[in-house]
Design an enzyme around this catalytic site. Structure first.
Site, PDB file in Angstrom:
ATOM      1  CD  GLU A   1      -3.073  -4.012   8.667  1.00  0.00           C
ATOM      2  OE1 GLU A   1      -4.292  -3.980   8.947  1.00  0.00           O
ATOM      3  OE2 GLU A   1      -2.394  -2.989   8.480  1.00  0.00           O
ATOM      4  CD  GLN A   2      -2.435 -14.256   7.678  1.00  0.00           C
ATOM      5  OE1 GLN A   2      -2.591 -15.397   8.090  1.00  0.00           O
ATOM      6  NE2 GLN A   2      -2.229 -13.990   6.417  1.00  0.00           N
TER       7      GLN A   2
ATOM      8  CG  ASN B   1      -5.018   4.618   6.223  1.00  0.00           C
ATOM      9  OD1 ASN B   1      -5.930   4.712   7.059  1.00  0.00           O
ATOM     10  ND2 ASN B   1      -3.951   3.848   6.395  1.00  0.00           N
ATOM     11  CD  GLU B   2      -2.016   4.232   9.479  1.00  0.00           C
ATOM     12  OE1 GLU B   2      -1.238   3.548   8.812  1.00  0.00           O
ATOM     13  OE2 GLU B   2      -2.576   3.814  10.495  1.00  0.00           O
TER      14      GLU B   2
ATOM     15  CD  GLU C   1      -6.144   2.754  11.513  1.00  0.00           C
ATOM     16  OE1 GLU C   1      -5.170   2.073  11.904  1.00  0.00           O
ATOM     17  OE2 GLU C   1      -6.371   2.998  10.328  1.00  0.00           O
TER      18      GLU C   1
ATOM     19  CG  HIS D   1      -3.896  -5.471  13.619  1.00  0.00           C
ATOM     20  ND1 HIS D   1      -4.906  -5.156  14.497  1.00  0.00           N
ATOM     21  CD2 HIS D   1      -3.160  -4.343  13.497  1.00  0.00           C
ATOM     22  CE1 HIS D   1      -4.780  -3.897  14.884  1.00  0.00           C
ATOM     23  NE2 HIS D   1      -3.726  -3.379  14.294  1.00  0.00           N
TER      24      HIS D   1
ATOM     25  CD1 TRP E   1       0.899  -3.050  12.581  1.00  0.00           C
ATOM     26  CD2 TRP E   1       2.623  -1.995  13.551  1.00  0.00           C
ATOM     27  NE1 TRP E   1       0.392  -2.126  13.467  1.00  0.00           N
ATOM     28  CE2 TRP E   1       1.417  -1.470  14.072  1.00  0.00           C
ATOM     29  CE3 TRP E   1       3.830  -1.490  14.026  1.00  0.00           C
ATOM     30  CZ2 TRP E   1       1.397  -0.465  15.032  1.00  0.00           C
ATOM     31  CZ3 TRP E   1       3.818  -0.498  14.989  1.00  0.00           C
ATOM     32  CH2 TRP E   1       2.604   0.006  15.475  1.00  0.00           C
TER      33      TRP E   1
ATOM     34  NE  ARG F   1      -0.582   0.351   4.950  1.00  0.00           N
ATOM     35  CZ  ARG F   1      -1.187   0.555   6.118  1.00  0.00           C
ATOM     36  NH1 ARG F   1      -2.520   0.572   6.165  1.00  0.00           N
ATOM     37  NH2 ARG F   1      -0.504   0.739   7.215  1.00  0.00           N
TER      38      ARG F   1
HETATM   39 ZN   LIG Z   1      -2.951   1.624  10.256  1.00  0.00          ZN
END
Ligand SMILES: [Zn+2]
Ligand SMILES: [Zn+2]
Ligand SMILES: [Zn+2]
Lengths: 633, 633, 633
Positions: B363-364, B143-144, B315, B366, B323, B105
């Site tokens: 991100e599984q 995003n971010e 978030e 997370h 991560w 991303r």
């Molecule tokens: Zn994030």
């Protein structure tokens, strides 16, 4: 010749109206020399082919009129931006294959022949204009060769140059294949065009291939320098100088020095302690504001030899610098101490770097003798003090040395190429040996590897000398002091192979290194009677007498009365004991200096330096922290 | 306005049949908001130009029908693969010259104008369709920003953009050469086309060059954001938000925030402790499952100011993340504590990330509020508890702060560019000062560097502020509390040069920094009466009174009744003593909080947070590990 | 079949006149086998298409005439320089996008089909000439697959191959998008041509993408090997062998081994301890000159299984090597001990590397049985001793193992891809489990992940097995010993997603992993009754009985009588306690071996090895440092 002080100055950085006052204050500070010009190409030639000398004429006139002698630098370390339009491929390429960019300095490839021509041209133009100028009393060529890792380039220009160099050296690929042992992994070449630079290989390339590239690269530095030296000599009788750096082993300073008149170097004791010396955090903390007590001495001795007896310090740290990982201020007194250390080692001139701290660009946090606002910085008064002290002492000179250390760049490349132990490095071993000699209070000469005469020395050390040259072997055969050869000496051929019969090949001394071991940092080989080897140990065989053994009974020092081989890398205390024992055997007075107290003699005086952060006694004298004491011999 | 909770949800990840049940459970968990859409471009526009809104329409309807308000995200952080067919050069290039690839991303270059147009287009299309949708109550743009180091790109697009930006800023290369001091190493330019990006130079590039590039790069983030904000404002009256990250200083959040309505951030206390905070292994071990007790507070205070008073957590970490280098589970209670810390600092809304742990892709691992099998994860009950507690407490709000800290992104770039000491970093110094204020139990505001009004504050800190702005200088001149400026403040020009006369230029206060030192980690400067400076020390000169001296007699704090300069970087205990002393002088009640106990007031309540892994006393109250306690003021 | 010794020899490195004497001395040293040819392509085919076999014919004749059996190597690890003229793109590209260069070895890309054809050709030509040669008794294909990180290449050839492989595996991008969860960040693909290799992405790529590339890359190694194996089988009945390395997990050795007759490996105990094993400096110091006491055993057991029962050591360290960070000499006796360790584990043949230390090229500091000057090196006498001892002992063989460990390469790739904790690695966990079994004195088999039969074993461990295969699940359902599964086992799908219902899916055993935590190196989870987990901890749920709990009451071991799940990574002492407890439960005699004492049985003898640097007692026997003791069972 009297000792003198000098300063590095950049008239192009300041309004012309300020030059006269600066010059007057320099003289007032006791300075005799002023170095200028070495980064000013863009002011000399803002447009290609259009030379603008008037400002430089006026600057030299103002400085000279004030009574200063000028060292004029060729500006080839900073080609202007337009040079890249002519030669887009003049930039060096790093080992990862990335071309370096414009925007700082030293942005050129030593192998680029087009840029070399441009350097010849600017040297010729400067020589024509200033070669006989009454105020221009010395020349500096370029600036700090190899600084920022600029000797090795993996460019196309370097590859083509290397192939030509190989063709001249080996004449045929058959000869090269044999010399390198390319049969080993089917690495044979059919033509010189096939031979690439030795970066980015799958695993380590052939060490002979790497060593050849290191030699080629060093030769380019010498050739680059010689082009300018030859050009300047046509126009000037003033001495030619280059300013070397500390702990740079990527090119052969002996070869570059052969084409010059004086060797100078840039001495940044605190910066070098921080960015290029081994040592635990605790050891470094003890000398945080003083620098390592032996680093300057080593380079003074080295470059005095490279300069064939003529030594300058071209840049002397005066306060905090900008470029080390951490940049503390020197203890009060260090700017004086460092100058006297240089003089005691035979320096003719010590130039501080720089006059006024620049408020802009890369080095704006680098102190000078003046602050950016022109007020005096702390070192100015120390500089004045040294100038006064010089007046009371004899002319330039240093004492005859009792001890000598052979230092060889080829060996440094050999061990870089083939360290065998991850922390094995040529300079590190040589410096360990040098430090032991200096802790023993000896005056030391550093000798080139082809040194043919050892007369006058009592003690000669040759650690890590990959191959003893024919002249040196001859000199060793006649030597009547004690030469301690090794470890890792004379155990390789000129092509970085293992000779058979096994080395070392010492005159009339039967010793062979039959197995070598490298050791991780914590491991040690204990010796009989105390002491230990670290890092490196060689198993010796032969009929020569054993002078010292390991605890397990293997030879640690073997040899005859005059030539001995040291089988391992002693730690500091062990090196002290070995050197002390040799001095005793030679009836050579020695000391056990410690805590940063160091001595150096000239013909008439003994100088005592206290690098420690606290006062220390030298006999009846208390030498304060950062203090210098001298007494007549 | 009541405090609210929310959740991040990805309808495109789950079968449509599951949406109604998810929505119902969200409401049951006490959630009011649901953020969707920000990574779904490939579902909105699988084929270039063919928009597919129906699934999104239905998702919003289902969620809205359940009683949830939607935060709709523009999906510009994840352009679909086909975008690269249109713009093969839209990928950022890293400092090593390597183009980044598709497959994760944030694969876009902020300088790429073609991609910026595509983002305008998708924002317009979304605005047109959902700008007045009754369930879409807020928008998130992208995003971010900068996550994964994406602000700086060394692409051709960036180089061209930078050259234009320089031409507009400096108008002529002569002006630029003068401003940057390019005379230093013959670095002058003749045309803006010659100016490359400042990577891969042989040694460090001109700091003014680097700082200009940092400013340019930050401006591109602001411009990228503004394009979407402008487009959305044409179609919606709902508030526009971006979700910032923690300890990101590569772009000026004040500038981006100026174009938005609310500042939100993504708070991952345990991940951030692990991957972006200094600290010994032991210090980190103490907060392994809680996160650093001041990291969240700092960012709440910072982003509340960036949001001009309006703050969200977009978030909120609910369990182990995927991560960080190591990813332990939070202590039971932390998901509640973190939410209340945000609310105490004025947050309107805290959204947990994410609803259900995704069983696939990056991100599984997370955690979410639900497990991958839809069973409740530990944080779900804590979320429900917070929702219940919210109901019993007053509306959104926070207390008036007694203390303020000036925080400046330009300075962060300046010190990144020219750290002088290897571990000197703007955030690190500012955070050290902030932590001292917070350990003293003060309510803190963070102020922008152009802040023009300090009324109401008792104590203002400005550490590491490279240059005091005109409005701030004006405000300081009128300030009647105590402002502690420095270290390393107002000692540079806007072009990262050293001003003459030397800084700081404090109203009616004669202080100059005449020499600066950086220190290795173990070195220290001892102070009179105990305490020490680390990392950084400035030698001060001037006629202002000395409030504190070093052991060797140099000024440590100088200044008048209201404006004082701090000459070094105090360690934590010393900072505590300094802040405690200032509070005493100001009659400002302060504490010596320790062991992870922290307090924060709102207008009506004092909140007490226990970040320690064991219970601690607050007066008569025992606050359990990970516990929150509140009492009315 | 009697145990035999062999040697690695390079006739092309030495004058032909020396061959007969070398051959005679080999026989005298007790050697039966001589491996030759594997790096000699440039001597076999100096000019493309012109084969030169005469020197090789003569070398084989000389060696064979002396009584030696030849292992002939295909030279495909070192293609000659001319190969690059034909295939300039045959070089691998590293993850940074840099093409590797010629000049060392293994300079080829496993994906390059042109080079693969060349390897088929040279294998055919060698097979035709030597396939039925009476002295050629075995073949080695290539050399040390993956050595120097050569499995993974990011070249165009790899990209095209990967796209084809994906197309065959997934048939449609829709299927691939679903399998990988590409919806996550809009990562969907429309055609296989769009799918790039997973390097240089902005942040981590999809783990399913990476795992697919790891599988593809492993398949290329197997395919590369099979091409040569198939070709040789047409011409020879002699066994085909590859020499694997230590701790290489980048390709599936089970798959490569399926196409070969014997598995061999290159055992460098001291080099491997230094360059590829975890351990504190102190732990490593204890085995500095011996190597890790379990490293060799693990690989003997692993490769015995990969070789379907047939195991060789193709290269056995005889003295210091050249390639590890530090290279000390072995303790006297280790060259013998290592050979006996191999024989005790079932090795048929142990070949020392190499006959004579080469004085040139990359490995000139690698010891051999002879010194470069042909004098005996220390290991020669130890080799002769082993040869004598072999004669007095029974034929090749090893004992039936009581314990088994499942080892899976797919899992190693999975955890490389998605470590979740920075120091989590598949081999590391498996080796931790293996070491515990070995400290307990058990004989161990290593099993492939598709193992269908556990009959005969008492104790089976399956740590870090990402997914239990159908055959293994079937075998577990019938198993009547105790199988300890986990940690991190059967909790992923074949596409590296999280299955729902959550894993593990153990027959008749209700356990789910509902949350996973990774821990920094110093953190621990304490267990009831002592002991602790490090690195990794899984929260278990389910109805299966709890055998062991954490101090805070969470399950640490759960399961039934036969199948149990281990929730964390025990430290060594805890692993010992767990294994000891299971042995007690199984009435399986076990030991608590320590300090480097290890045992291994054959059908008739128990061998006792002392890896410690001091003598140790085994019952009444004192085993000296580096000693081997055997007794009949
Ligand atoms: Zn994030
Ligand atoms: Zn310099
Ligand atoms: Zn090998």
């Amino acid at each position: 010749m009297h000792r003198t002080l000098g300063i590095c100055y950049y008239p192009e950085h300041w309004p012309e109206t300020q030059w006269p006052q600066d010059a007057a204050r320099m003289v007032e500070a006791g300075l005799s020399w002023v170095r200028i010009g070495e980064f000013a190409w863009a002011r000399m030639e803002a447009v290609p082919g259009t030379l603008t000398w008037d400002w430089l004429d006026r600057a030299i006139d103002v400085l000279g009129a004030a009574g200063l002698k000028v060292v004029l630098g060729t500006p080839t370390a900073t080609p202007p931006r337009w040079m890249l339009d002519t030669y887009p491929d003049m930039l060096a390429v790093d080992a990862q294959g990335r071309a370096r960019k414009f925007g700082s300095r030293r942005h050129y490839d030593f192998s680029h022949l087009g840029y070399r021509d441009e350097c010849r041209r600017i040297a010729r133009l400067m020589g024509e204009r200033y070669g006989t100028h009454p105020h221009v009393a010395a020349w500096q060529i370029d600036n700090e060769y190899d600084c920022h890792d600029t000797t090795l380039s993996y460019s196309d220009a370097a590859r083509r140059g290397f192939q030509d160099w190989l063709a001249q050296r080996y004449q045929s690929t058959d000869a090269l294949n044999r010399a390198w042992g390319n049969v080993f992994w089917s690495m044979d070449y059919d033509s010189f065009d096939q031979i690439d630079l030795p970066n980015l290989t799958v695993t380590e390339p052939n060490p002979a291939h790497v060593l050849a590239f290191r030699r080629y690269s060093s030769d380019q530095v010498a050739a680059f320098n010689k082009v300018q030296a030859d050009e300047l000599r046509r126009h000037t009788a003033a001495p030619l100088i280059h300013n070397y750096m500390g702990r740079i082993t990527t090119f052969d300073h002996w070869k570059v020095g052969a084409d010059l008149d004086i060797a100078s170097w840039d001495s940044y004791p605190i910066g070098f302690l921080s960015d290029r010396l081994e040592g635990t955090a605790k050891e470094k903390a003890a000398f945080l504001r003083q620098g390592h007590p032996d680093m300057q001495a080593f380079h003074h001795d080295l470059y005095r030899a490279v300069g064939k007896g003529r030594l300058w310090v071209m840049e002397q740290q005066p306060g905090p610098v900008n470029w080390a990982p951490y940049n503390p201020a020197p203890l009060p007194g260090m700017a004086r101490l460092w100058a006297w250390e240089a003089f005691a080692h035979g320096a003719e001139t010590v130039c501080y770097f720089r006059w006024r701290q620049a408020p802009f660009a890369q080095e704006q946090n680098h102190a000078g003798l003046l602050r950016p606002d022109s007020a005096p910085a702390p070192a100015l008064a120390e500089c004045r003090q040294v100038a006064d002290e010089i007046a009371d002492l004899p002319d330039v000179g240093t004492a005859t040395a009792q001890a000598a250390l052979v230092f060889d760049y080829d060996s440094a490349w050999a061990w870089d190429t083939q360290p065998q132990g991850a922390d094995f490095e040529g300079f590190r071993l040589a410096f360990a040996a040098y430090r032991a000699l200096r802790r023993a209070g000896l005056n030391i000469d550093i000798l080139p590897p082809d040194c043919a005469d050892l007369a006058g020395y009592k003690l000669v050390l040759a650690p890590g000398l990959m191959k003893i040259s024919a002249p040196l072997r001859h000199a060793l055969a006649r030597f009547d002091g004690i030469a301690l050869i090794g470890p890792r000496s004379d155990t390789k051929t000129d092509e970085l192979s293992i000779p058979t019969p096994l080395g070392p090949d010492l005159p009339d001394t039967d010793i062979s290194v039959v197995l070598t071991e490298s050791l991780p940092p914590d491991a040690k080989i204990k010796l009989q009677g105390g002491g230990r080897f670290r890092h490196w140990f060689e198993h010796l065989d032969g009929t020569a007498p054993v002078h010292l053994s390991t605890k397990s009974g293997q030879p640690a020092i073997m040899g005859g009365d005059h030539l001995r081989y040291l089988a391992g890398w002693p730690d500091d205390a062990t090196f002290d004991a070995i050197i002390g024992g040799l001095c005793d055997a030679l009836d050579l007075p020695s000391y056990a200096l410690a805590d940063g107290l160091r001595i150096r003699d000239t013909a008439t005086h003994r100088f005592v330096f206290n690098y420690a952060p606290k006062a220390q006694a030298w006999g009846d004298v208390i030498v304060p922290a950062a203090g210098v004491h001298w007494e007549t011999l």
